[in-house]
Design a protein around this motif. Structure first.
Motif, PDB file in Angstrom:
ATOM      1  N   PHE A 162      48.347  70.806  70.508  1.00  0.00           N
ATOM      2  CA  PHE A 162      48.292  69.486  69.892  1.00  0.00           C
ATOM      3  C   PHE A 162      49.632  68.787  70.106  1.00  0.00           C
ATOM      4  O   PHE A 162      50.672  69.331  69.748  1.00  0.00           O
ATOM      5  N   VAL A 163      49.584  67.611  70.693  1.00  0.00           N
ATOM      6  CA  VAL A 163      50.793  66.825  70.936  1.00  0.00           C
ATOM      7  C   VAL A 163      50.718  65.589  70.039  1.00  0.00           C
ATOM      8  O   VAL A 163      49.775  64.807  70.135  1.00  0.00           O
ATOM      9  N   ILE A 164      51.703  65.431  69.171  1.00  0.00           N
ATOM     10  CA  ILE A 164      51.698  64.337  68.196  1.00  0.00           C
ATOM     11  C   ILE A 164      52.833  63.377  68.518  1.00  0.00           C
ATOM     12  O   ILE A 164      53.998  63.780  68.595  1.00  0.00           O
ATOM     13  N   GLY A 165      52.486  62.116  68.720  1.00  0.00           N
ATOM     14  CA  GLY A 165      53.503  61.098  68.959  1.00  0.00           C
ATOM     15  C   GLY A 165      54.070  60.579  67.646  1.00  0.00           C
ATOM     16  O   GLY A 165      53.365  60.510  66.638  1.00  0.00           O
ATOM     17  N   HIS A 166      55.356  60.237  67.651  1.00  0.00           N
ATOM     18  CA  HIS A 166      55.988  59.689  66.448  1.00  0.00           C
ATOM     19  C   HIS A 166      57.049  58.664  66.844  1.00  0.00           C
ATOM     20  O   HIS A 166      57.540  58.668  67.980  1.00  0.00           O
ATOM     21  N   PRO A 167      57.436  57.772  65.930  1.00  0.00           N
ATOM     22  CA  PRO A 167      58.426  56.739  66.255  1.00  0.00           C
ATOM     23  C   PRO A 167      59.748  57.323  66.750  1.00  0.00           C
ATOM     24  O   PRO A 167      60.115  58.459  66.397  1.00  0.00           O
ATOM     25  N   ASN A 168      60.464  56.547  67.554  1.00  0.00           N
ATOM     26  CA  ASN A 168      61.761  56.988  68.092  1.00  0.00           C
ATOM     27  C   ASN A 168      62.734  57.391  66.996  1.00  0.00           C
ATOM     28  O   ASN A 168      63.564  58.264  67.190  1.00  0.00           O
ATOM     29  N   GLY A 169      62.650  56.731  65.847  1.00  0.00           N
ATOM     30  CA  GLY A 169      63.616  56.968  64.788  1.00  0.00           C
ATOM     31  C   GLY A 169      63.335  58.173  63.928  1.00  0.00           C
ATOM     32  O   GLY A 169      64.136  58.527  63.064  1.00  0.00           O
ATOM     33  N   TRP A 170      62.201  58.837  64.149  1.00  0.00           N
ATOM     34  CA  TRP A 170      61.890  60.031  63.356  1.00  0.00           C
ATOM     35  C   TRP A 170      62.611  61.237  63.935  1.00  0.00           C
ATOM     36  O   TRP A 170      62.853  61.328  65.142  1.00  0.00           O
ATOM     37  N   GLU A 171      62.946  62.179  63.055  1.00  0.00           N
ATOM     38  CA  GLU A 171      63.787  63.305  63.450  1.00  0.00           C
ATOM     39  C   GLU A 171      63.139  64.623  63.052  1.00  0.00           C
ATOM     40  O   GLU A 171      61.937  64.684  62.809  1.00  0.00           O
TER      41      GLU A 171
END
Length: 580
Positions: A162-171
Motif C-alpha cells: 500500500f502506497v499512501i500519498g501525503h502533503p509535502n509538509g507532513w513528516e
C-alpha cells in the motif's frame, strides 16, 4: 510507462491511496512475473456507478450518534442517505485530513472551524474507517474487472503493498499516524512485515512521477500540486534518460491554503452579508456555501463576472441582500477576494523555490483538483509571466496525479536526490572552551566528566542541515558517548532526534532556539545491557577509574521516510538499533 518487466516470482497487488481533503482516489497494479506493470484506476465506486470513468469520491464519512460508521464516499450523498442523516441525526465528517497537519505548518485555518469528529472517535480511527472503506471499494472493482482475482483475493491481500500519498509538509509523525490507521483499517497486520508493506510518498514526488510518465520539460521545473487542503510545491530537473532519473533542486514547500479555505472564506463573507436577512440562519448560510463550493467556485473566471449562487427555489427572495429566485448575487471582486490568499501563497512559494533552486527554472506544471479552476490558472499565468515563467498542465487527467504517481513511485523510483526540507539534530554537551564567549556565558552549565574533561550543557548539534542533497545511500553520522564511575551506573542510552524549523542554520545552543522552531521527531534507545557490553575501563589523569562507551547516530532517507539509527561496535562486530 515503465518498460522494465516485473522480476518477482509470484503475482503481487500494489494499491495507491490518494486520500485527499475533499476527494480521494485509488490506483492499482497487478504485478505479474515477466510482464511490464500497468497502472490502472478504480473508476467505479458505490453510489456513483452511473458516472462513467469517475476516478474519485468525496472524502466524507457519516456516523450515527453512537459513533458507528453508516456510509462513506459517494454513498453519503445519495438522497436516501441524506434523508436518513437528517432523520437520525448522523454526523457528517469531512475535511478530517486537515486535522493531521503538523503544528509547524502555519495556517489561518482554526481547528474549531472544521467539521467535528464523531463521538468517541480519534482522528486515527476516522482515517482507519476511511482506509477500510477505500479497500472495500478497491476489492469490489478489482474482482469485477479481473476474473482471475476472485478466488485469489485473500492471498493477494496478504502480500499487498500500500502506497499512501501525503502533503509535502507532513513528516514522520504523520506517517506514523497513517501507518497506524492503515493497520487498524485492515490493510496490513501489525507486524514488522506488515508495517513494511505500508509505504509513503509526498504528493509532490508522486506528482513528479505522474508528470514524467506524461512527458515534461527536462530542464528545471516546478510541480505545483494545488489540492483541497494543501498547496504543494516541488522543484526538479531530469538528470538521466536511460534509466530516467530526476533530482530535487530546492526544498519542497507546503502551504495549508487549498480550495477548502476558499469555501471557508466565502462562508464567512456570506454569514456577514446575510446577518440581517431571513436567510442569515446558520443552516441557510451553510447551504449557500455548499452551493458556492459545488458551482460558483469551480466556474468563476474573472473579477468582471457577476456571480449567482443557486441555492433555493424561485420563491426565495430578499432583494436588499442580493437574493432573487433562489440565487445569491456576488460581485466578481467579492469572489476574487476568496481566492486571493491561495493565489498569493502559490506565487510566493514558486518564486521562493526559484530563488533557492540550484539551477534556473522557467516552467511550472499545475496538477491537483484546485488547478482546474479557470480563475486560478489565469491568475497564475498572468502573475508569473511578469517573471518570464511559463505555466502549463501535463497531459492526462491531473486529478489522478497523486494516485497514479504514487504507484509509479513504487515501480520506477525516478528520484535519485532529494533536498532536506528541515534540519535535524540533537541536544548536545559541547567540549568546554574557555576562550569561547558563548561558553563563558554558560559557565553555570559547565560540568566535569569522570575522565576530567569539561563539558557545557545546553547545546544543539546539527546532524543534517536543511537544503542538503540527500540520496537513498547517503548517511549522516555524528559521534556520541558517555562516561560513568561505576559499571552499575550505566543506564539505557536514549537519543532524542529533533527537527529545526526556523530560518537559516540551527544555532548551537538550545536557549537560542524558539520553542516553536524545534520539535522532537523520535527517540532511539539502546538497552543498558548492551551498553555494559561495549563499555571500556579507563583511568583518568587524576588516577580515578571510569568506564566509557561511544556510539554513532546515523540519519538517512532510504526513500521518503527518515530513519534514525544508533550504531556501535562490540568486539569485531557492528550492531545497530533503528527508529522510523
Amino acid at each position: 510507462m515503465s518498460q522494465k518487466p516485473y522480476e518477482g516470482s509470484s503475482r503481487r497487488l500494489v494499491l495507491a491511496f490518494d486520500c485527499g481533503t475533499t476527494f480521494s482516489g485509488i490506483s492499482y497494479c497487478l504485478l505479474n512475473p515477466g510482464e511490464v506493470p500497468k497502472i490502472c484506476n478504480i473508476t467505479r465506486y458505490p453510489g456513483q456507478e452511473h458516472v462513467a470513468g469517475a476516478s474519485k469520491i468525496p472524502s466524507v464519512l457519516c456516523y450515527d450518534k453512537q459513533g458507528r460508521l453508516r456510509c462513506a464516499g459517494a454513498e453519503a450523498l445519495l438522497p436516501e442517505n441524506v434523508l436518513n442523516a437528517e432523520d437520525e441525526e448522523w454526523l457528517k465528517v469531512e475535511w478530517f485530513k486537515v486535522r493531521m497537519r503538523p503544528k509547524s505548518m502555519p495556517s489561518a485555518l482554526k481547528t474549531s472551524t472544521l467539521p467535528p469528529l464523531p463521538p468517541n472517535k480519534t482522528l486515527i480511527q476516522v482515517f482507519a474507517d476511511f482506509f477500510r472503506y477505500l479497500l472495500s471499494c478497491a476489492e469490489k472493482f478489482i474482482k469485477e474487472t479481473h476474473a482471475t482475482v476472485v478466488k485469489r483475493w485473500d492471498d493477494l491481500l496478504a502480500n499487498a503493498v500500500f502506497v499512501i500519498g501525503h502533503p509535502n509538509g507532513w513528516e514522520g509523525t504523520q506517517q506514523s499516524m497513517l501507518r497506524k490507521a492503515a493497520i487498524m483499517g485492515g490493510l496490513a497486520p501489525d507486524t514488522p512485515e506488515g508495517r513494511s508493506r505500508v509505504k509513503f510518498v509526498s504528493e509532490g514526488e508522486a506528482s513528479l512521477h505522474f508528470c514524467l510518465r506524461e512527458g515534461v520539460d527536462r530542464k528545471g521545473f516546478i510541480i505545483a500540486d494545488l489540492g483541497g487542503g494543501t498547496l504543494d510545491f516541488s522543484a526538479y530537473q531530469v538528470t538521466g534518460v536511460k534509466p530516467l532519473q530526476a533530482e530535487e533542486v530546492a526544498a519542497a514547500i507546503c502551504h495549508l491554503e487549498g480550495s477548502t479555505l476558499v469555501t471557508l472564506r466565502a462562508e464567512g463573507y456570506i454569514t456577514h452579508k446575510l446577518r440581517d436577512s431571513v436567510y442569515g440562519a446558520k443552516e441557510h448560510v451553510k447551504q449557500i456555501a455548499n452551493c458556492f463550493d459545488e458551482s460558483t467556485k469551480k466556474t468563476f473566471r474573472t473579477e468582471n463576472d457577476v456571480c449567482l449562487v443557486p441555492f433555493g427555489s424561485l420563491a426565495d427572495k430578499d432583494l436588499d441582500h442580493g437574493i432573487r429566485s433562489g440565487k445569491l448575487k456576488l460581485t466578481g471582486t467579492e469572489v476574487a477576494s476568496f481566492f486571493a490568499p491561495a493565489i498569493k501563497a502559490t506565487v510566493d512559494a514558486i518564486l521562493q523555490q526559484i530563488k533557492e533552486s540550484k539551477i534556473p527554472i522557467s516552467m511550472i506544471y499545475l496538477v491537483g483538483g484546485f488547478s482546474a479552476s479557470p480563475y486560478v490558472t489565469t491568475q497564475l499565468k498572468e502573475q508569473l509571466a511578469k517573471h518570464k515563467i511559463s505555466v502549463a498542465s501535463p497531459d492526462g487527467q491531473t486529478a489522478k496525479a497523486v494516485a497514479d504517481g504514487a504507484l509509479s513511485f513504487y515501480l520506477d523510483q525516478f528520484v535519485a536526490l532529494r533536498i532536506a526540507k528541515i534540519s535535524y539534530g540533537t541536544k548536545y554537551h559541547w567540549k568546554y572552551d574557555s576562550n569561547n564567549s558563548e561558553h563563558k556565558k554558560r559557565s553555570k552549565s559547565v560540568w566535569t566528566r569522570p575522565s576530567g574533561e569539561k563539558l557545557v550543557k545546553g547545546g544543539f548539534r546539527t546532524v543534517l542541515k536543511k537544503g542538503t542533497s540527500v540520496s537513498k545511500e547517503t548517511e549522516f553520522r555524528s559521534g556520541y558517548g558517555g562516561q560513568v564511575t561505576r559499571m552499575e551506573d550505566i543506564d539505557n542510552v536514549r537519543l532524542d532526534v529533533r527537527a529545526f524549523y526556523g530560518p537559516g542554520s540551527p544555532p548551537e545552543w538550545m536557549d537560542l532556539i524558539e520553542k516553536r522552531h524545534v520539535r522532537s521527531l523520535c527517540t532511539v534507545t539502546v538497552d543498558k545491557s548492551i551498553v555494559k557490553n561495549i563499555a571500556q575501563r579507563s583511568t583518568s589523569k587524576s588516577g580515578g577509574v571510569y568506564f566509557w562507551y561511544n556510539y554513532d547516530l546515523i540519519i538517512n532517507f532510504g526513500g521518503t521516510e527518515m530513519t534514525a539509527q544508533i550504531l556501535w561496535n562490540e568486539g569485531t562486530s557492528t550492531h545497530k538499533v533503528e527508529r522510523r
